[in-house]
Design an enzyme around this catalytic site. Structure first.
Site, PDB file in Angstrom:
ATOM      1  N   TYR A 130      67.857   3.516   7.354  1.00 55.12           N
ATOM      2  CA  TYR A 130      68.403   4.994   7.632  1.00 55.12           C
ATOM      3  C   TYR A 130      69.800   4.715   8.135  1.00 55.12           C
ATOM      4  O   TYR A 130      70.796   5.391   8.175  1.00 55.12           O
ATOM      5  CB  TYR A 130      67.382   5.707   8.232  1.00 55.12           C
ATOM      6  CG  TYR A 130      66.606   6.468   7.403  1.00 55.12           C
ATOM      7  CD1 TYR A 130      66.770   7.692   6.801  1.00 55.12           C
ATOM      8  CD2 TYR A 130      65.236   5.724   7.116  1.00 55.12           C
ATOM      9  CE1 TYR A 130      65.862   8.126   5.861  1.00 55.12           C
ATOM     10  CE2 TYR A 130      64.405   6.471   6.265  1.00 55.12           C
ATOM     11  CZ  TYR A 130      64.746   7.630   5.651  1.00 55.12           C
ATOM     12  OH  TYR A 130      63.884   7.962   4.983  1.00 55.12           O
ATOM     13  N   GLU A 156      56.999   9.306   5.711  1.00 50.18           N
ATOM     14  CA  GLU A 156      56.844   7.864   4.960  1.00 50.18           C
ATOM     15  C   GLU A 156      55.953   6.919   5.543  1.00 50.18           C
ATOM     16  O   GLU A 156      55.124   6.188   4.968  1.00 50.18           O
ATOM     17  CB  GLU A 156      58.151   7.088   4.833  1.00 50.18           C
ATOM     18  CG  GLU A 156      58.948   8.022   3.765  1.00 50.18           C
ATOM     19  CD  GLU A 156      60.637   7.866   4.016  1.00 50.18           C
ATOM     20  OE1 GLU A 156      61.004   6.898   4.844  1.00 50.18           O
ATOM     21  OE2 GLU A 156      61.400   8.826   3.541  1.00 50.18           O
TER      22      GLU A 156
END
Length: 406
Positions: A98, A140
């Protein structure tokens, strides 16, 4: 939620950011792939990138999330992330990736908007990004834990056991473990990701619905070979890299890299009527759902509607008929653009799906899968019939450009 100061800035700048988000995401991908070419080669779908579909989907997701985040009422913004999180999990995305996205996304924002990105604006949208990223990471991690794997460790090597030509352009593959050990249990409607190492060395990944799990050690998937075609506006869509590669190169005994099953288009056990509507290769998750219902002796009322170009091009045509016929409470309606003149004992309809020709059961849960224009048309027709949008679920094969309006 966002801080009060950031929320005010995001509200004030949302029209400007929203208007430019398409340009921003295009620059973002260009920057990220220049810095990390391995991501375009081995993770992202090169076909979707070339057509601009991934850029549009990302732009829609960011705009929708930011809008919901600063809305005074309405949906929880995290609700729109489930589909993205399942896709990320099927690719093995991990938390450490990310910051890479953050770096190049914000560089793109500055490049596109220039001096309009003041420190205050940058700080507010930075907060939006990390709010969204944090929510995705949380989902996730939960998906990985539920699957019983370490974060991102979703891949395994399976063996092709059988292949069968389902229609002129669709092949079904039965894949399983070499030692007949059990695979993770797939829920009805889920998909797996498949890795294919192409001739140029790229490791491209695609998702395919699980059509059946006839025994614990195997899954069935179907792959439609996507031919190059004209969209009608002069745009030429190139042939599918992975689908054609699998058609030409995957045979019995060959190994294939496959992820654990993911996907949020899952049919839960219920007594409510169920309506399954598909077109073309969108029939594949419907086949998986019907196998589950049949295998559990479900007594649910099931209405199956399918549209295709012709009976000859209808993948899993006979299997669909047999599954519905085996369920006393299931009913099948089919539409073909080219019905032909061959005799048939079935009641078939020429043309495209017409929901006015069938009665949608009250309180039904409705699942859609097919080309995006098809699903948009069907959903609009359902809403006109006073079907609650909360009871309409859908699966998009590819980037979810429908997210912003769904």
């Amino acid at each position: 939620m966002l801080s009060t100061q950031s929320a005010a800035v995001v509200k004030a700048t949302l029209p400007v950011i929203g208007a430019a988000i398409g340009d921003i995401t295009t620059v973002f991908y260009q920057r990220m792939f220049a810095a990390h070419p391995e991501l375009e080669r081995d993770l992202f779908n090169r076909g979707n990138q070339a057509q601009g579909e991934q850029q549009s989907a990302l732009a829609g997701a960011i705009a929708m999330y930011a809008t919901l985040l600063v809305a005074e009422d309405g949906r929880d913004p995290v609700e729109v992330l489930a589909r993205i999180a399942h896709k990320h999990a099927s690719l093995g995305i991990t938390e450490d990736q990310y910051p890479i996205v953050h770096e190049h996304l914000f560089a793109a924002i500055v490049e596109v908007l220039g001096d309009a990105v003041t420190p205050e604006v940058a700080s507010a949208w930075d907060e939006v990004y990390w709010h969204m990223a944090g929510a995705l990471v949380t989902i996730e991690k939960r998906l990985y834990a539920e699957t019983g794997v370490a974060d991102g460790d979703v891949w395994r090597t399976l063996v092709l056991r059988r292949r069968l030509q389902e229609s002129p352009d669709t092949v079904s593959f039965v894949i399983g473990t070499a030692d007949r050990s059990a695979l993770p249990v797939a829920r009805p409607g889920q998909y797996v990701s498949v890795q294919a190492t192409l001739p140029d060395g790229a490791r491209q990944i695609r998702q395919y619905s699980i059509t059946r799990s006839s025994e614990p050690s195997e899954w069935g998937i179907s792959v439609k070979a996507v031919a190059a075609h004209d969209t009608g506006d002069g745009t030429i869509v190139p042939a599918g890299e992975v689908s054609n590669f699998l058609h030409h190169n995957l045979f019995e005994g060959d190994e294939i890299r496959v992820s654990a099953p993911f996907g949020d288009l899952v049919v839960e056990d219920s007594n409510r009527p169920l309506v399954l509507i598909s077109a073309g290769i969108g029939v594949t998750p419907i086949i998986g759902i019907l196998h589950y219902l049949s295998g559990t002796d479900s007594a649910r009322e099931v209405l199956v509607l399918h549209a295709d170009r012709s009976p000859a091009r209808h993948a899993h045509r006979q299997e669909l008929k047999e599954l519905v016929a085996a369920m006393p409470t299931a009913f099948l309606h089919r539409w073909y653009e080219d019905l032909g003149v061959r005799p048939t004992r079935d009641v078939l309809r020429a043309g495209r799906v017409d929901l006015g020709a069938v009665e949608i059961p009250a309180d039904a849960q409705i699942y859609l899968c097919g080309p995006l224009p098809f699903m948009e048309s069907v959903r609009a027709s359902l809403v006109e019939q006073d079907v609650s949008e909360a009871d309409i679920y859908y699966e998009v094969f590819g980037p979810d450009k429908w997210l912003a309006s769904a």
